[in-house]
Design an enzyme around this catalytic site. Structure first.
Site, PDB file in Angstrom:
ATOM      1  N   ASP A 190       0.841  -1.196   0.000  1.00 15.48           N
ATOM      2  CA  ASP A 190       0.000   0.000   0.000  1.00 15.48           C
ATOM      3  C   ASP A 190       0.875   1.245   0.000  1.00 15.48           C
ATOM      4  OD1 ASP A 190      -1.908   2.060   0.650  1.00 15.48           O
ATOM      5  OD2 ASP A 190      -3.212   0.492   1.444  1.00 15.48           O
ATOM      6  N   ASP A 201      -1.218   0.057  -4.675  1.00 16.88           N
ATOM      7  CA  ASP A 201      -2.517   0.626  -5.015  1.00 16.88           C
ATOM      8  C   ASP A 201      -2.403   2.045  -5.535  1.00 16.88           C
ATOM      9  OD1 ASP A 201      -1.644   1.448  -2.567  1.00 16.88           O
ATOM     10  OD2 ASP A 201      -3.503   1.028  -1.495  1.00 16.88           O
ATOM     11  N   HIS A 202      -1.350   2.748  -5.130  1.00 17.18           N
ATOM     12  CA  HIS A 202      -1.141   4.130  -5.565  1.00 17.18           C
ATOM     13  C   HIS A 202       0.251   4.563  -5.152  1.00 17.18           C
ATOM     14  CE1 HIS A 202      -1.645   5.123  -1.337  1.00 17.18           C
ATOM     15  NE2 HIS A 202      -2.803   4.478  -1.347  1.00 17.18           N
ATOM     16  N   HIS A 256       2.066   8.552   5.174  1.00 21.43           N
ATOM     17  CA  HIS A 256       1.158   9.617   5.620  1.00 21.43           C
ATOM     18  C   HIS A 256       1.722  10.347   6.830  1.00 21.43           C
ATOM     19  CE1 HIS A 256      -2.376   9.179   3.073  1.00 21.43           C
ATOM     20  NE2 HIS A 256      -2.429   7.875   3.307  1.00 21.43           N
ATOM     21  N   HIS A 274      -1.538  10.938  -0.999  1.00 19.68           N
ATOM     22  CA  HIS A 274      -1.226  10.068  -2.126  1.00 19.68           C
ATOM     23  C   HIS A 274      -0.831  10.909  -3.332  1.00 19.68           C
ATOM     24  CE1 HIS A 274      -4.403   7.015  -0.416  1.00 19.68           C
ATOM     25  NE2 HIS A 274      -3.383   7.219   0.411  1.00 19.68           N
ATOM     26  N   ARG A 331     -15.942   3.323   2.553  1.00 12.64           N
ATOM     27  CA  ARG A 331     -15.009   2.454   3.253  1.00 12.64           C
ATOM     28  C   ARG A 331     -15.106   2.522   4.777  1.00 12.64           C
ATOM     29  NH1 ARG A 331      -9.142   4.763   1.770  1.00 12.64           N
ATOM     30  NH2 ARG A 331      -8.532   3.412   3.516  1.00 12.64           N
ATOM     31  N   ASP A 377       2.070   2.749   3.397  1.00 10.58           N
ATOM     32  CA  ASP A 377       1.209   3.908   3.181  1.00 10.58           C
ATOM     33  C   ASP A 377       0.976   4.693   4.466  1.00 10.58           C
ATOM     34  OD1 ASP A 377      -1.328   5.261   1.709  1.00 10.58           O
ATOM     35  OD2 ASP A 377      -1.986   4.511   3.658  1.00 10.58           O
ATOM     36  N   LYS A 378       0.623   4.009   5.524  1.00  8.88           N
ATOM     37  CA  LYS A 378       0.222   4.710   6.749  1.00  8.88           C
ATOM     38  C   LYS A 378       1.380   5.497   7.345  1.00  8.88           C
ATOM     39  CE  LYS A 378      -3.317   1.231   7.503  1.00  8.88           C
ATOM     40  NZ  LYS A 378      -4.308   2.006   6.760  1.00  8.88           N
ATOM     41  N   SER A 413      -7.225   3.933  -1.560  1.00  9.98           N
ATOM     42  CA  SER A 413      -7.068   2.481  -1.584  1.00  9.98           C
ATOM     43  C   SER A 413      -8.374   1.765  -1.898  1.00  9.98           C
ATOM     44  CB  SER A 413      -6.530   1.991  -0.235  1.00  9.98           C
ATOM     45  OG  SER A 413      -5.252   2.516   0.012  1.00  9.98           O
ATOM     46  N   THR A 416      -8.126  -2.082   1.467  1.00  8.36           N
ATOM     47  CA  THR A 416      -7.535  -3.074   0.559  1.00  8.36           C
ATOM     48  C   THR A 416      -8.023  -4.489   0.828  1.00  8.36           C
ATOM     49  OG1 THR A 416      -5.602  -1.663   0.221  1.00  8.36           O
ATOM     50  CG2 THR A 416      -5.356  -3.993  -0.330  1.00  8.36           C
ATOM     51  N   ASP A 435     -10.014  -2.705   6.671  1.00  8.61           N
ATOM     52  CA  ASP A 435      -9.459  -1.580   5.931  1.00  8.61           C
ATOM     53  C   ASP A 435      -9.711  -1.789   4.435  1.00  8.61           C
ATOM     54  OD1 ASP A 435      -8.245   0.895   6.279  1.00  8.61           O
ATOM     55  OD2 ASP A 435      -6.248   0.129   5.860  1.00  8.61           O
ATOM     56  N   GLU A 451      -1.448  -7.878   1.881  1.00  9.23           N
ATOM     57  CA  GLU A 451      -1.189  -6.438   1.860  1.00  9.23           C
ATOM     58  C   GLU A 451      -0.171  -6.041   2.914  1.00  9.23           C
ATOM     59  OE1 GLU A 451      -3.438  -2.120   2.382  1.00  9.23           O
ATOM     60  OE2 GLU A 451      -4.093  -3.858   3.555  1.00  9.23           O
TER      61      GLU A 451
END
Length: 478
Positions: free
Chosen positions: A67, A385-386, A347, A429, A182, A343-344, A118, A171, A169, A338
């Protein structure tokens, strides 16, 4: 609703011409050497690449999603752990690579929304359908579309879903549920999902749908949602964890219990929930700050919050493969894994936690590759995913954003910059295309430039699945 226009099945001769040419060129330009154990290949890889252009069906598919794992995040992890001339033993070992586009759709007009979340991106590869940010396997009109996991299960294959995030979550959720947004993870959080409420005739929250979809293996975090009580339906008044037990799931809550699961005896679905929310990161370190780049370089440390009770993503992946492959092996399986907190922590502008999750995720990729190489009939796909915001900049500098300098395996300083949000706010993102790589039968279909939605068809075709149910399909037989 918009589905991919590029439902690709590449002819082996065409792919051979393109890929072998690329491989020969790579062999000339990649003769790098390094001082570490992991170094890039410095010879002609034509034979290796040719051997990987395999057509025909796959018995199993393992999809691994990092992610937020853009090319920059991959490079940061490689540089830090193995050095600039090294390679990630898992991700960099897949022989066929390409890029895919990641955009979502604007719900107001159906036109591209260039930066996806995501949920929309996961819906793309899970169903082959473009949708709006926040949507979980529903299209712009709110219609559900069958997911690759649901189709595999319907065809008699074993199915699994592993994440270092909450299993509710985005994904992991896109494979097992269908909700308007989501955040509808549990009975208390359904205000934005009126049509999916059980009391309104819907399937319920993401957690409730997970139990109804009944994958053979589900591993991750999110215990806090299982503590909630069902408000309607057959299990009203019962906690979702009690409901899981009532419905025959074998529930485990720590690494030792997971390890003790014997694949040959695993007749019940395996549900592993190892933290109230997301699993703790394996590494930690100082955040990026306005002055961090010019401060002395740091070395990442193990995170004490990731105790021995918390399984690694490699351990979860290995156990999932053991369970899925052991029984009904002739029918094969589909598994998604995943690495969520790349990702987290991107961020959070926490470079050590971010790259530690990437390195840990790479161990899971290596475990999947080890199995696939032994099995000979498994398609492995690795992607993201991105993209995300972290960038490598000149060492020791600061930027208008946030920076932090690390000492890499080369003994050199590497400065990481985050520039899409102010200090204390969440980095965002990006809309870049991201890497996709494959190994095994059908892997040639990741070569070149594709879209996330194409991955659904690559996996579906590899497993020989027929998408007989699409628009308006509901897995619970509504």
């Amino acid at each position: 609703m918009r589905t991919s226009a590029r439902r690709i099945t590449l002819a082996s001769a065409l792919v051979g011409t393109l890929v072998l040419g690329a491989a020969s060129s790579y062999a000339v330009t990649s003769g790098l050497t390094g001082t570490g154990d992991a170094t890039r290949h410095d010879g002609d890889q034509t034979r290796q690449v040719r051997s990987e252009i395999r057509q025909g069906p796959a018995r199993n598919v393992i999809l691994l999603i990092g992610d937020g794992m853009g090319d920059s995040e991959i490079t940061i992890a490689r540089n830090y752990q193995y050095g600039a001339a090294g390679e990630l033993p898992g991700i960099d070992a897949l022989p066929l690579t390409g890029q895919y586009t990641t955009y979502a759709l604007d719900p107001s007009n159906g036109l591209p929304d260039y930066v996806t979340d995501s949920a929309a991106s996961g819906t793309g590869w899970a169903t082959g359908t473009k949708t709006y940010n926040g949507a979980i396997s529903v299209d712009l009109d709110g219609n559900s579309h069958a997911t690759i996991l649901e189709l595999a299960k319907k065809a008699g294959l074993r199915t699994g879903n592993v994440s270092t995030a909450e299993i509710q979550d985005a994904t992991p959720a896109v494979l097992m549920s269908h909700v308007a947004t989501r955040g509808c993870k549990s009975p208390s959080g359904m205000d934005a999902c009126e049509a999916q409420k059980i009391e309104n005739g819907g399937p319920g929250s993401i957690t409730e749908q997970t139990l109804a979809t009944r994958p053979d293996v589900v591993l991750g975090g999110g215990a806090r949602y299982f503590a909630e009580t069902a408000t309607a339906g057959e299990y009203a008044g019962m906690t979702l964890m009690d409901q899981a037990t009532e419905r025959g799931f074998n529930v485990v809550t720590d690494a030792a219990a997971l390890e003790s699961v014997q694949a040959a005896d695993q007749d019940a679905p395996l549900l592993g929930v190892f933290a109230p929310s997301h699993l703790p990161t394996v590494w930690n370190g100082p955040l990026a700050t306005p002055t961090g780049g010019s401060e002395p370089a740091v070395t990442c440390e193990e995170n004490p919050a990731h105790t021995a009770d918390i399984p690694t993503v490699e351990a979860m992946t290995t156990k999932a493969i053991d369970v899925l492959d052991d029984r009904h092996a002739r029918k094969g399986f589909f598994l998604q894994v995943e690495g969520a907190s790349i990702d987290k922590q991107d961020h959070a502008a926490n470079p050590c936690a971010q790259l530690g999750e990437n390195v840990d995720f790479d161990h899971a990729v290596r475990a999947a590759m080890d199995f696939a190489e032994r099995d000979g009939n498994t398609l492995v796909v690795v992607s993201a995913d991105h993209g995300h915001t972290s960038q490598i900049v000149y060492p020791g500098i600061t930027t208008p954003g946030l920076t932090r300098t690390l000492t890499t395996a080369d003994g050199q300083p590497m400065t990481i910059a985050y520039g899409t949000a102010a200090q204390g706010h969440s980095q965002t993102h990006t809309g870049t295309q991201v890497r996709i790589a494959g190994y095994g039968p059908g892997a040639a279909n990741v070569v070149g430039l594709t879209d996330q939605t194409d991955l659904f068809f690559t996996m579906k075709n590899a497993l020989g699945l027929d998408k007989k149910h699409g628009h308006g399909w509901w897995p619970w037989g509504r």
